[in-house]
Design a protein around this motif. Sequence first.
Motif, PDB file in Angstrom:
ATOM      1  N   ASP A  11      -1.471  14.652  -2.801  1.00 53.43           N
ATOM      2  CA  ASP A  11      -1.998  13.382  -2.318  1.00 53.43           C
ATOM      3  C   ASP A  11      -1.533  12.267  -3.231  1.00 53.43           C
ATOM      4  N   ASN A  51       6.612  23.310   9.367  1.00 56.40           N
ATOM      5  CA  ASN A  51       5.398  22.557   9.030  1.00 56.40           C
ATOM      6  C   ASN A  51       5.537  21.807   7.708  1.00 56.40           C
ATOM      7  N   SER A  52       6.087  22.455   6.697  1.00 60.54           N
ATOM      8  CA  SER A  52       6.265  21.783   5.403  1.00 60.54           C
ATOM      9  C   SER A  52       7.187  20.592   5.548  1.00 60.54           C
ATOM     10  N   GLN A  54       7.611  18.800   8.171  1.00 59.56           N
ATOM     11  CA  GLN A  54       6.861  17.744   8.853  1.00 59.56           C
ATOM     12  C   GLN A  54       5.967  16.992   7.879  1.00 59.56           C
ATOM     13  N   TYR A  55       5.366  17.684   6.927  1.00 56.74           N
ATOM     14  CA  TYR A  55       4.542  17.017   5.919  1.00 56.74           C
ATOM     15  C   TYR A  55       5.363  15.973   5.174  1.00 56.74           C
ATOM     16  N   TRP A  56       6.607  16.306   4.884  1.00 50.99           N
ATOM     17  CA  TRP A  56       7.465  15.380   4.142  1.00 50.99           C
ATOM     18  C   TRP A  56       7.782  14.146   4.972  1.00 50.99           C
ATOM     19  N   ARG A  58       6.059  12.976   7.389  1.00 45.97           N
ATOM     20  CA  ARG A  58       4.806  12.262   7.689  1.00 45.97           C
ATOM     21  C   ARG A  58       4.195  11.635   6.443  1.00 45.97           C
ATOM     22  N   GLN A  60       2.978  13.079   3.809  1.00 40.98           N
ATOM     23  CA  GLN A  60       1.766  13.765   3.388  1.00 40.98           C
ATOM     24  C   GLN A  60       1.957  14.535   2.088  1.00 40.98           C
ATOM     25  N   ARG A  61       3.201  14.888   1.787  1.00 41.57           N
ATOM     26  CA  ARG A  61       3.503  15.620   0.557  1.00 41.57           C
ATOM     27  C   ARG A  61       4.933  15.333   0.124  1.00 41.57           C
TER      28      ARG A  61
END
Length: 91
Positions: A11, A51-52, A54-56, A58, A60-61
């Motif tokens: 975060d 999924n990982s 997508q986090y990048w 978006r 998010q991570r």
Amino acid sequence: MRKPRKNREGDAGGEARKELQAFAVRLRQAREKTGQTQQQVAAAIGLSNYNSYQYWERAQRWPSAEYLLSLCRTLDVTADILLGLRSKSGG
């Protein structure tokens, strides 16, 4: 009294959040420039699912250093470009 919000790993708040969002934009642009899908990039860098990735995109991570290197190779960009470290003068 209100409890402070705990930051989970990955975060980001304030300025760090803005940097993560800018990274996500640059990552998406680099991917789109190559004409690849998120799934294709994820597979190319060795993720079992996307999924990982997508986090990048978006914001998010952050990716690990290992995955950042793989992203650079797959997308044919430097880490300086993805991380926004390139100077305005281009050098």
